[in-house]
Design an enzyme around this catalytic site. Structure first.
Site, PDB file in Angstrom:
ATOM      1  N   TRP A 238       1.504  24.640 -40.916  1.00  0.00           N
ATOM      2  CA  TRP A 238       1.987  24.192 -39.508  1.00  0.00           C
ATOM      3  C   TRP A 238       1.896  25.007 -38.530  1.00  0.00           C
ATOM      4  O   TRP A 238       2.183  26.388 -38.790  1.00  0.00           O
ATOM      5  CB  TRP A 238       3.590  23.905 -40.018  1.00  0.00           C
ATOM      6  CG  TRP A 238       4.372  23.332 -38.867  1.00  0.00           C
ATOM      7  CD1 TRP A 238       3.997  22.060 -38.238  1.00  0.00           C
ATOM      8  CD2 TRP A 238       5.747  23.652 -38.297  1.00  0.00           C
ATOM      9  NE1 TRP A 238       5.042  21.851 -37.228  1.00  0.00           N
ATOM     10  CE2 TRP A 238       6.123  22.769 -37.427  1.00  0.00           C
ATOM     11  CE3 TRP A 238       6.410  24.734 -38.499  1.00  0.00           C
ATOM     12  CZ2 TRP A 238       7.288  23.092 -36.822  1.00  0.00           C
ATOM     13  CZ3 TRP A 238       7.967  24.945 -38.036  1.00  0.00           C
ATOM     14  CH2 TRP A 238       8.205  24.048 -37.031  1.00  0.00           C
TER      15      TRP A 238
ATOM     16  N   ASP B 222       9.460  27.100 -47.256  1.00  0.00           N
ATOM     17  CA  ASP B 222       9.745  26.009 -46.310  1.00  0.00           C
ATOM     18  C   ASP B 222       9.862  24.804 -47.142  1.00  0.00           C
ATOM     19  O   ASP B 222       8.740  24.222 -47.452  1.00  0.00           O
ATOM     20  CB  ASP B 222       8.543  26.132 -45.279  1.00  0.00           C
ATOM     21  CG  ASP B 222       8.873  25.206 -44.073  1.00  0.00           C
ATOM     22  OD1 ASP B 222       9.938  24.444 -44.242  1.00  0.00           O
ATOM     23  OD2 ASP B 222       8.218  25.215 -42.935  1.00  0.00           O
TER      24      ASP B 222
ATOM     25  N   ALA C 103      10.826  21.376 -46.065  1.00  0.00           N
ATOM     26  CA  ALA C 103      10.877  20.745 -44.891  1.00  0.00           C
ATOM     27  C   ALA C 103      10.881  18.889 -45.380  1.00  0.00           C
ATOM     28  O   ALA C 103      11.522  18.022 -44.598  1.00  0.00           O
ATOM     29  CB  ALA C 103      10.062  20.839 -43.794  1.00  0.00           C
TER      30      ALA C 103
ATOM     31  N   LYS D 212      14.127  15.173 -41.778  1.00  0.00           N
ATOM     32  CA  LYS D 212      13.147  14.123 -42.434  1.00  0.00           C
ATOM     33  C   LYS D 212      13.902  13.558 -43.424  1.00  0.00           C
ATOM     34  O   LYS D 212      14.132  12.093 -43.419  1.00  0.00           O
ATOM     35  CB  LYS D 212      11.927  14.666 -43.037  1.00  0.00           C
ATOM     36  CG  LYS D 212      10.916  15.157 -42.184  1.00  0.00           C
ATOM     37  CD  LYS D 212      11.042  16.809 -41.631  1.00  0.00           C
ATOM     38  CE  LYS D 212      10.266  17.373 -40.666  1.00  0.00           C
ATOM     39  NZ  LYS D 212      10.618  18.437 -40.180  1.00  0.00           N
TER      40      LYS D 212
END
Length: 394
Positions: free
Chosen positions: A127, A208, A210, A243
């Protein structure tokens, strides 16, 4: 004084969003922005989230400050969702943050306080904001190979070779699931090999997480993180609620620091609260309370899980439809990876010139490295995208 400021390079994804909005063409397709959308192009409010907010409004009696590190109910609910039976309150420090991005930033700040000579090993690609934040902080970045441009899968042997160079005091940043931007994930067996390397080198993993629930399921998507947590004494986990709860604008995230013992946990917890105080004082409350309400209310949790599963299943169907359409048009299975990838993103392997051609000729916007947001598609736009990909010679 302010006249001495230097212009900053615009964020490429945000610039692409602006370009898309300014495009007057009807039928244009936005596959750039990393936000979940339904078939009508909306980012809906989940049923359980709306119900939780209604309960909160009826019960809330104050808007005063809450905890500096966030509320214990939020910490516990999120830690249990991420770690399952591996959650150990006595050795797990927790911090509510401003989104998952805030969790990443605070994790890096924490690691740098622990080791001023910190280096962070980051997948190539990753990212873009990961590297942008580290560059801004002045934290040295070491790339490790990850994506095989030929197979559109993980170049695992290269990854292992590169992360083996990490040393004690270094951090290895790993994507917990649904790798952004490629969609190519590690298998559980590969996670075990990564754990063995971390055990040998002494480097600290920063995971991470996410997109938990967007890949293979809520529990399955946490499997790699849990495997690492079961074997490595110190683990940092940055998780986002944007999300899987659909609360992007509430900016709700959490940083977990798994520690080797209770004394280290207390030290980490105090330092993490200090970082919040220095950065933005108290973290946002509203989104965290939404999440803890959903996760601790059985009927809301069940409804949330059902809707999350429907979202995940919908994205898998879009992947399968796009792969089938490309197979039909190309007469080959060279795009089969689209159905195998997980999460919102896939990297198609198009050149920047081909990405530009698709945008100019078809009004289809994707990031310059050919990352597409699968959730930006629907049954009507899939054939359009497939034809554009083939005509551009991808």
């Amino acid at each position: 004084m302010l006249g001495n400021l230097k212009p900053q390079a615009p964020d490429k994804i945000l610039a692409l969003m602006g370009e898309f909005k300014a495009d007057p063409r009807q039928g244009k397709i936005d596959l750039g922005v990393g936000v979940y959308k339904d078939a009508d192009g909306r980012t809906p409010i989940m049923r359980a989230v709306r119900a939780a907010e209604q309960r909160m409004l009826e019960a809330e009696t104050t808007k005063s400050y809450a905890g500096l590190a966030g509320e214990p109910e939020f910490h516990k609910a999120m830690a249990e969702m991420i770690l399952g039976d591996l959650y150990k309150p006595g050795t797990t420090a927790a911090l509510a943050t401003v989104g998952g991005t805030g969790a990443i930033r605070q994790a890096l700040e924490l690691a740098r306080l622990a080791n001023p000579g910190l280096k962070v090993f980051v997948s190539n690609p990753t990212w873009p904001n990961h590297v942008s934040i580290m560059n801004f902080m002045g934290v040295p970045v070491v790339e490790y190979r990850y994506f095989d441009a030929e197979t559109r899968g993980v170049d695992f042997e290269a990854m292992k070779a590169d992360i083996s160079a990490a040393k004690q005091g270094d951090v290895v940043l790993l994507h917990g699931c649904c790798h952004n931007p490629t969609g190519a994930n590690l298998t559980l067996e590969q996670w075990a090999e990564v754990a063995a390397i971390l055990e040998k080198t002494g480097a600290t993993p920063l995971i991470d997480l996410a997109y938990q629930g967007f890949g293979d399921g809520l529990e399955q998507d946490a499997a790699g993180t849990r495997l690492i947590a079961s074997r490595i004494p110190e683990v940092l986990i940055a998780a986002s609620c944007s999300k899987n709860f659909g609360i992007y604008r509430e900016r709700t995230g959490i940083l977990l620091a798994l520690c080797a013992d209770a004394a280290t946990k207390e030290l980490a917890q105090g330092t993490m609260a200090f970082l919040n105080r220095q950065t933005y004082s108290f973290p946002p409350f509203h989104g965290a309370r939404i999440v803890s309400t959903v996760l601790t209310t059985p009927e809301l949790r069940a409804d949330w899980m059902a809707e999350l599963e429907a979202v995940r299943g919908g994205m898998l169907k879009l992947r399968e439809q796009l792969a089938a359409e490309l197979r039909s048009l190309s007469g080959s299975d060279r795009f089969g990876f689209v159905a195998e990838h997980r999460g919102m993103f896939s990297r198609l392997g198009a050149t920047p010139e081909q990405v530009k051609q698709v945008k100019e000729e078809f009004g289809i916007y994707m990031v310059g490295d050919s990352r597409i947001n699968i959730a930006g598609l629907n049954q009507t736009t899939i054939p359009i995208l497939a034809r554009a990909i083939i005509e551009a010679g991808v």
